[in-house]
Design an enzyme around this catalytic site. Structure first.
Site, PDB file in Angstrom:
ATOM      1  N   TYR A  71       0.833  -1.217   0.000  1.00 40.65           N
ATOM      2  CA  TYR A  71       0.000   0.000   0.000  1.00 40.65           C
ATOM      3  C   TYR A  71       0.861   1.257   0.000  1.00 40.65           C
ATOM      4  O   TYR A  71       0.513   2.252  -0.654  1.00 40.65           O
ATOM      5  CB  TYR A  71      -0.997  -0.010   1.164  1.00 40.65           C
ATOM      6  CG  TYR A  71      -2.208  -0.839   0.807  1.00 40.65           C
ATOM      7  CD1 TYR A  71      -3.235  -0.301   0.027  1.00 40.65           C
ATOM      8  CD2 TYR A  71      -2.278  -2.182   1.159  1.00 40.65           C
ATOM      9  CE1 TYR A  71      -4.316  -1.075  -0.363  1.00 40.65           C
ATOM     10  CE2 TYR A  71      -3.364  -2.962   0.772  1.00 40.65           C
ATOM     11  CZ  TYR A  71      -4.370  -2.399   0.016  1.00 40.65           C
ATOM     12  OH  TYR A  71      -5.423  -3.170  -0.399  1.00 40.65           O
ATOM     13  N   GLN A 106     -16.041   3.486  -6.786  1.00 41.87           N
ATOM     14  CA  GLN A 106     -15.359   2.303  -6.251  1.00 41.87           C
ATOM     15  C   GLN A 106     -13.880   2.610  -6.085  1.00 41.87           C
ATOM     16  O   GLN A 106     -13.127   1.795  -5.566  1.00 41.87           O
ATOM     17  CB  GLN A 106     -15.502   1.138  -7.235  1.00 41.87           C
ATOM     18  CG  GLN A 106     -16.927   0.720  -7.481  1.00 41.87           C
ATOM     19  CD  GLN A 106     -17.023  -0.265  -8.639  1.00 41.87           C
ATOM     20  OE1 GLN A 106     -16.866  -1.458  -8.472  1.00 41.87           O
ATOM     21  NE2 GLN A 106     -17.269   0.248  -9.831  1.00 41.87           N
ATOM     22  N   ASP A 109      -8.670   6.253  -4.750  1.00 39.89           N
ATOM     23  CA  ASP A 109      -7.531   7.149  -4.981  1.00 39.89           C
ATOM     24  C   ASP A 109      -7.744   8.609  -4.583  1.00 39.89           C
ATOM     25  O   ASP A 109      -6.809   9.395  -4.579  1.00 39.89           O
ATOM     26  CB  ASP A 109      -7.093   7.075  -6.455  1.00 39.89           C
ATOM     27  CG  ASP A 109      -8.238   7.362  -7.431  1.00 39.89           C
ATOM     28  OD1 ASP A 109      -9.170   8.117  -7.074  1.00 39.89           O
ATOM     29  OD2 ASP A 109      -8.191   6.834  -8.568  1.00 39.89           O
ATOM     30  N   HIS A 124     -15.511   1.801  -1.472  1.00 43.07           N
ATOM     31  CA  HIS A 124     -14.398   0.918  -1.111  1.00 43.07           C
ATOM     32  C   HIS A 124     -13.340   1.614  -0.268  1.00 43.07           C
ATOM     33  O   HIS A 124     -12.200   1.174  -0.214  1.00 43.07           O
ATOM     34  CB  HIS A 124     -13.779   0.313  -2.382  1.00 43.07           C
ATOM     35  CG  HIS A 124     -14.721  -0.609  -3.109  1.00 43.07           C
ATOM     36  ND1 HIS A 124     -14.572  -0.989  -4.416  1.00 43.07           N
ATOM     37  CD2 HIS A 124     -15.845  -1.245  -2.683  1.00 43.07           C
ATOM     38  CE1 HIS A 124     -15.558  -1.801  -4.777  1.00 43.07           C
ATOM     39  NE2 HIS A 124     -16.353  -1.963  -3.744  1.00 43.07           N
ATOM     40  N   CYS A 135      -9.553  -1.567  17.153  1.00 42.38           N
ATOM     41  CA  CYS A 135     -10.566  -0.677  17.761  1.00 42.38           C
ATOM     42  C   CYS A 135     -11.230   0.223  16.722  1.00 42.38           C
ATOM     43  O   CYS A 135     -12.111   0.997  17.056  1.00 42.38           O
ATOM     44  CB  CYS A 135      -9.962   0.152  18.894  1.00 42.38           C
ATOM     45  SG  CYS A 135      -8.929   1.529  18.337  1.00 42.38           S
ATOM     46  N   PRO A 219     -14.881   2.148 -22.977  1.00 43.80           N
ATOM     47  CA  PRO A 219     -14.354   1.845 -24.311  1.00 43.80           C
ATOM     48  C   PRO A 219     -14.404   0.351 -24.618  1.00 43.80           C
ATOM     49  O   PRO A 219     -14.388  -0.052 -25.783  1.00 43.80           O
ATOM     50  CB  PRO A 219     -12.910   2.353 -24.262  1.00 43.80           C
ATOM     51  CG  PRO A 219     -12.580   2.507 -22.823  1.00 43.80           C
ATOM     52  CD  PRO A 219     -13.864   2.754 -22.102  1.00 43.80           C
TER      53      PRO A 219
HETATM   54  P1  NAD Z   1     -11.734  -2.623 -13.310  1.00 43.96           P
HETATM   55  O1  NAD Z   1     -10.260  -2.434 -13.438  1.00 43.96           O
HETATM   56  O2  NAD Z   1     -12.257  -3.970 -13.029  1.00 43.96           O
HETATM   57  O3  NAD Z   1     -12.408  -2.103 -14.648  1.00 43.96           O
HETATM   58  C1  NAD Z   1     -12.019  -0.889 -15.235  1.00 43.96           C
HETATM   59  C2  NAD Z   1     -12.898  -0.649 -16.433  1.00 43.96           C
HETATM   60  O4  NAD Z   1     -12.603   0.638 -16.950  1.00 43.96           O
HETATM   61  C3  NAD Z   1     -12.691  -1.642 -17.566  1.00 43.96           C
HETATM   62  O5  NAD Z   1     -13.941  -2.177 -17.939  1.00 43.96           O
HETATM   63  C4  NAD Z   1     -12.076  -0.796 -18.692  1.00 43.96           C
HETATM   64  O6  NAD Z   1     -12.533  -1.210 -19.967  1.00 43.96           O
HETATM   65  C5  NAD Z   1     -12.606   0.585 -18.357  1.00 43.96           C
HETATM   66  N1  NAD Z   1     -11.779   1.711 -18.809  1.00 43.96           N
HETATM   67  C6  NAD Z   1     -10.448   1.737 -19.031  1.00 43.96           C
HETATM   68  N2  NAD Z   1     -10.059   2.981 -19.399  1.00 43.96           N
HETATM   69  C7  NAD Z   1     -11.168   3.756 -19.402  1.00 43.96           C
HETATM   70  C8  NAD Z   1     -11.419   5.136 -19.685  1.00 43.96           C
HETATM   71  N3  NAD Z   1     -10.434   5.977 -20.006  1.00 43.96           N
HETATM   72  N4  NAD Z   1     -12.701   5.600 -19.585  1.00 43.96           N
HETATM   73  C9  NAD Z   1     -13.715   4.752 -19.239  1.00 43.96           C
HETATM   74  N5  NAD Z   1     -13.532   3.451 -18.954  1.00 43.96           N
HETATM   75  C10 NAD Z   1     -12.279   2.958 -19.040  1.00 43.96           C
HETATM   76  O7  NAD Z   1     -12.206  -1.569 -12.207  1.00 43.96           O
HETATM   77  P2  NAD Z   1     -13.471  -1.537 -11.241  1.00 43.96           P
HETATM   78  O8  NAD Z   1     -14.668  -2.027 -11.962  1.00 43.96           O
HETATM   79  O9  NAD Z   1     -13.450  -0.197 -10.648  1.00 43.96           O
HETATM   80  O10 NAD Z   1     -13.138  -2.605 -10.104  1.00 43.96           O
HETATM   81  C11 NAD Z   1     -11.860  -2.581  -9.550  1.00 43.96           C
HETATM   82  C12 NAD Z   1     -11.739  -2.667  -8.061  1.00 43.96           C
HETATM   83  O11 NAD Z   1     -10.382  -2.366  -7.707  1.00 43.96           O
HETATM   84  C13 NAD Z   1     -12.579  -1.650  -7.337  1.00 43.96           C
HETATM   85  O12 NAD Z   1     -13.116  -2.309  -6.267  1.00 43.96           O
HETATM   86  C14 NAD Z   1     -11.610  -0.572  -6.848  1.00 43.96           C
HETATM   87  O13 NAD Z   1     -11.846  -0.277  -5.498  1.00 43.96           O
HETATM   88  C15 NAD Z   1     -10.237  -1.160  -6.971  1.00 43.96           C
HETATM   89  N6  NAD Z   1      -9.283  -0.278  -7.700  1.00 43.96           N
HETATM   90  C16 NAD Z   1      -9.270   1.085  -7.507  1.00 43.96           C
HETATM   91  C17 NAD Z   1      -8.411   1.904  -8.237  1.00 43.96           C
HETATM   92  C18 NAD Z   1      -8.419   3.391  -8.017  1.00 43.96           C
HETATM   93  O14 NAD Z   1      -8.777   3.834  -6.936  1.00 43.96           O
HETATM   94  N7  NAD Z   1      -8.052   4.205  -9.017  1.00 43.96           N
HETATM   95  C19 NAD Z   1      -7.543   1.346  -9.166  1.00 43.96           C
HETATM   96  C20 NAD Z   1      -7.564  -0.048  -9.343  1.00 43.96           C
HETATM   97  C21 NAD Z   1      -8.438  -0.832  -8.606  1.00 43.96           C
HETATM   98 ZN    ZN Z   2      -6.847   0.644  18.163  1.00 41.67          ZN
END
Ligand code: NAD
Ligand code: ZN
Length: 244
Positions: A71, A106, A109, A124, A135, A219
């Site tokens: 992390y 979700q 960041d 998330h 705690c 996309p």
């Molecule tokens: P995912 O990676 O499973 O899916 C991402 C989707 O975005 C894909 O379907 C892809 O085709 C699409 N995509 C790619 N570029 C794009 C663009 N420029 N515009 C629009 N769409 C685009 O992500 P998810 O469905 O969010 O699930 C991932 C899990 O992992 C979540 O639970 C999340 O908490 C975590 N995660 C978070 C981050 C972050 O905070 N940036 C990054 C990675 C994973």
């Molecule tokens: Zn504590």
């Protein structure tokens, strides 16, 4: 590809819009998505790591420092990332008082907030926050450069990042807000999510069950059957197209 006039009209007519964003919205900020590939490395964020080890309570208990360090690495990667036009356009849309625009993400960041969104339902959690495993107290001190797991000043428990791990329940208040935002909208926009992670992926169906129109912006469209319209363009282009 432009947004079809029919869909554009639908979006403009909607009174209550709920937007669900996923990792794809941050892709244009240079943040690696969960499953899709990172251009330079041809590797996804997770392909080099076992998600069960890096993002689960069992993985943390097995080797807390390894998870903590992963992390810390992700935070160092995210530090230089800036909100893109999609984040900014969503924030502007929320501010313009013509429509009610609720935002559920979700992403962990914090880029929606950096882009100006004041109200963000974080399903998330948020990678920039930490709390005690034992705690639950939030740990507010800076953890910049901290290499190993620290002890909670309140109870001596282990401090962990405040993100939802596999197998964990979503924060109750966030889920409640997300459900009510989905129930009460007439337009549900699913942007940049592969819609594979539940329960978040179920929100579109919830909206639809209450009569909302569901539009996907991706996309690489998903194969979900509940989607009414698919717009196969990147998020920034979509939100840019709304302005015209
Ligand atoms: P995912 O990676 O499973 O899916 C991402 C989707 O975005 C894909 O379907 C892809 O085709 C699409 N995509 C790619 N570029 C794009 C663009 N420029 N515009 C629009 N769409 C685009 O992500 P998810 O469905 O969010 O699930 C991932 C899990 O992992 C979540 O639970 C999340 O908490 C975590 N995660 C978070 C981050 C972050 O905070 N940036 C990054 C990675 C994973
Ligand atoms: Zn504590």
């Amino acid at each position: 590809m432009d947004i079809e006039p029919e869909v554009l009209a639908l979006i403009q007519r909607a009174k209550r819009v709920t937007i669900l964003t996923g990792a794809g919205v941050s892709a244009e900020s240079g943040v690696a998505t969960f499953r899709s590939y990172k251009e330079e490395t041809k590797e996804s964020l997770w392909s080099r790591y076992d998600p069960q080890k890096m993002a689960s309570i069992d993985g943390f208990l097995e080797n807390p420092n390894r998870v903590w360090q992963w992390y810390q690495w992700r935070r160092s990667e995210l530090k230089s990332k800036k909100p893109n036009d999609a984040h900014k356009a969503i924030a502007n849309w929320q501010e313009s008082n013509e429509q009610t625009v609720k935002l559920i993400t979700q992403n962990v960041d914090g880029l929606h907030q950096a882009g100006g969104s004041e109200d963000v339902i974080e399903l998330h959690g948020n990678i920039w926050r930490n709390h005690c495993l034992q705690c639950q107290a939030e740990y507010k001190e800076s953890v910049d450069g901290v290499e190993n797991v620290i002890e909670c000043p309140e109870c001596g428990g282990q401090i962990r990042p405040s993100v939802v791990w596999f197998g964990e329940a979503l924060p109750e208040h966030a889920w409640r807000d997300a459900e009510s935002a989905s129930y009460s909208c007439d337009l549900f926009l699913s942007v940049g999510t592969s819609s594979q992670v539940y329960p978040a992926a179920g929100l579109a169906a919830l909206a639809k069950s209450q009569g909302a129109t569901v539009v996907e912006i991706n996309p690489e469209p998903t194969e979900s059957l509940i989607i009414d319209y698919t717009i196969a363009i990147v998020a920034s282009q979509f939100f840019g197209g709304l302005r015209r």
